[in-house]
Scaffold this motif. Structure first.
Motif, mmCIF file in Angstrom:
data_model
loop_
_atom_site.group_PDB
_atom_site.id
_atom_site.type_symbol
_atom_site.label_atom_id
_atom_site.label_comp_id
_atom_site.label_asym_id
_atom_site.label_seq_id
_atom_site.Cartn_x
_atom_site.Cartn_y
_atom_site.Cartn_z
ATOM 1 N N LYS A 88 -4.734 42.331 36.146
ATOM 2 C CA LYS A 88 -4.014 42.321 37.424
ATOM 3 C C LYS A 88 -2.508 42.177 37.191
ATOM 4 O O LYS A 88 -1.706 42.885 37.806
ATOM 5 C CB LYS A 88 -4.532 41.170 38.293
ATOM 6 N N LEU A 89 -2.119 41.254 36.292
ATOM 7 C CA LEU A 89 -0.694 41.081 35.984
ATOM 8 C C LEU A 89 -0.115 42.323 35.321
ATOM 9 O O LEU A 89 1.010 42.734 35.620
ATOM 10 C CB LEU A 89 -0.480 39.867 35.073
ATOM 11 N N LEU A 90 -0.864 42.924 34.402
ATOM 12 C CA LEU A 90 -0.367 44.123 33.723
ATOM 13 C C LEU A 90 -0.196 45.295 34.688
ATOM 14 O O LEU A 90 0.773 46.051 34.583
ATOM 15 C CB LEU A 90 -1.300 44.505 32.571
ATOM 16 N N ALA A 91 -1.118 45.432 35.635
ATOM 17 C CA ALA A 91 -1.000 46.507 36.628
ATOM 18 C C ALA A 91 0.231 46.283 37.508
ATOM 19 O O ALA A 91 0.983 47.225 37.798
ATOM 20 C CB ALA A 91 -2.260 46.578 37.486
ATOM 21 N N ARG A 92 0.444 45.029 37.912
ATOM 22 C CA ARG A 92 1.632 44.718 38.715
ATOM 23 C C ARG A 92 2.907 44.925 37.889
ATOM 24 O O ARG A 92 3.898 45.438 38.389
ATOM 25 C CB ARG A 92 1.553 43.270 39.213
ATOM 26 N N GLY A 93 2.873 44.555 36.616
ATOM 27 C CA GLY A 93 4.020 44.759 35.740
ATOM 28 C C GLY A 93 4.349 46.236 35.564
ATOM 29 O O GLY A 93 5.516 46.614 35.548
ATOM 30 N N LYS A 94 3.318 47.062 35.445
ATOM 31 C CA LYS A 94 3.543 48.506 35.298
ATOM 32 C C LYS A 94 4.207 49.082 36.546
ATOM 33 O O LYS A 94 5.143 49.876 36.468
ATOM 34 C CB LYS A 94 2.204 49.210 35.033
ATOM 35 N N GLU A 95 3.749 48.644 37.695
ATOM 36 C CA GLU A 95 4.329 49.082 38.968
ATOM 37 C C GLU A 95 5.799 48.645 39.073
ATOM 38 O O GLU A 95 6.666 49.429 39.449
ATOM 39 C CB GLU A 95 3.505 48.485 40.105
ATOM 40 N N LEU A 96 6.074 47.395 38.721
ATOM 41 C CA LEU A 96 7.447 46.882 38.782
ATOM 42 C C LEU A 96 8.347 47.581 37.768
ATOM 43 O O LEU A 96 9.517 47.853 38.048
ATOM 44 C CB LEU A 96 7.462 45.373 38.538
ATOM 45 N N PHE A 97 7.819 47.859 36.578
ATOM 46 C CA PHE A 97 8.598 48.541 35.551
ATOM 47 C C PHE A 97 9.013 49.926 36.043
ATOM 48 O O PHE A 97 10.162 50.345 35.870
ATOM 49 C CB PHE A 97 7.789 48.648 34.254
ATOM 50 N N ALA A 98 8.080 50.636 36.666
ATOM 51 C CA ALA A 98 8.386 51.976 37.170
ATOM 52 C C ALA A 98 9.471 51.921 38.248
ATOM 53 O O ALA A 98 10.348 52.782 38.298
ATOM 54 C CB ALA A 98 7.121 52.635 37.715
#
Length: 173
Positions: A88-98
Motif C-alpha cells: 500500500k505504501l509503495l503504491a502510494r509512493g509510486k503515485e506521488l513520485f509520478a
C-alpha cells in the motif's frame, strides 16, 4: 469667596461643562465595566467540551490525517506501519513520485526528467548509491524531503503529509 475670582455666569458655565464631562465619564465606566465584559463572556461560551487528541510517542501523527470532530479521539500511529515498505505504501509512493518527482528525476529515477535538463546541479540519480547529500537511510531521505537541499533545486516537500513522505521514501529506496 469664589465670587471674587469668577463671576456667577462664568461659574454656571464651568459647572455645566463639568457636569457634561462627568456624565461622559459615567457612561464610559458603565460601558467598560459592565457591557464589554458581558459581550466578551457571551462570545466565548460554548456548551461543547474541548476536543482532546490522544498524544502518541511516535512523532508520525499528522493532524491533517484526522480532521477535528466533536468528541473524536485520535489514535496514535504505530511507527511500524510506516517504517517498513508495504504494498500500500509503495503504491502510494509510486503515485506521488509520478506527480511530484518524475518531472526532474525522470520516470525511472535516473535524474533524466525533462524538467531537470537545465538544472545545475542536475537532479539526483536514485539508482546510484553515491553522492547522496543527506544520506540514504530513511531518516536522511526524510530530512531531505522535510528541508530540501540548499544550493540546489530540490525544494522542501513539507506540504505533503508525513505518511505520504514515508511512502515516497520507500518507493525511492
Amino acid at each position: 469667596m469664589i465670587d471674587q475670582y469668577v463671576s456667577p455666569a462664568e461659574l454656571r458655565r464651568l459647572l455645566s461643562a463639568l457636569t457634561v464631562v462627568l456624565g461622559f465619564m459615567a457612561i464610559a465606566a458603565v460601558f467598560a465595566f459592565m457591557i464589554v465584559p458581558g459581550q466578551r463572556y457571551q462570545a466565548n461560551t460554548s456548551d461543547e467540551s474541548a476536543i482532546v487528541a490522544v498524544q502518541g510517542e511516535s512523532g508520525w501523527l499528522d493532524p491533517t490525517d484526522y480532521p477535528p470532530a466533536k468528541r473524536l479521539e485520535i489514535p496514535p500511529i504505530d511507527p511500524a506501519t510506516v517504517m517498513s515498505p508495504t504494498p500500500k505504501l509503495l503504491a502510494r509512493g509510486k503515485e506521488l513520485f509520478a506527480k511530484n518527482c518524475a518531472a526532474c528525476h525522470g520516470n525511472s529515477g535516473h535524474g533524466d526528467g525533462p524538467g531537470g535538463k537545465g538544472l545545475n546541479p542536475s537532479p539526483r540519480n536514485f539508482t546510484s548509491p553515491s553522492g547522496w547529500k543527506n544520506g540514504t537511510r530513511i531518516e536522511d531521505v526524510y530530512r531531505t524531503l522535510q528541508e530540501g537541499i540548499r544550493g540546489s533545486s530540490m525544494v522542501s516537500y513539507r506540504f505533503l503529509p508525513r505518511r505520504d513522505r514515508m511512502a515516497l521514501i520507500h518507493y525511492v529506496q
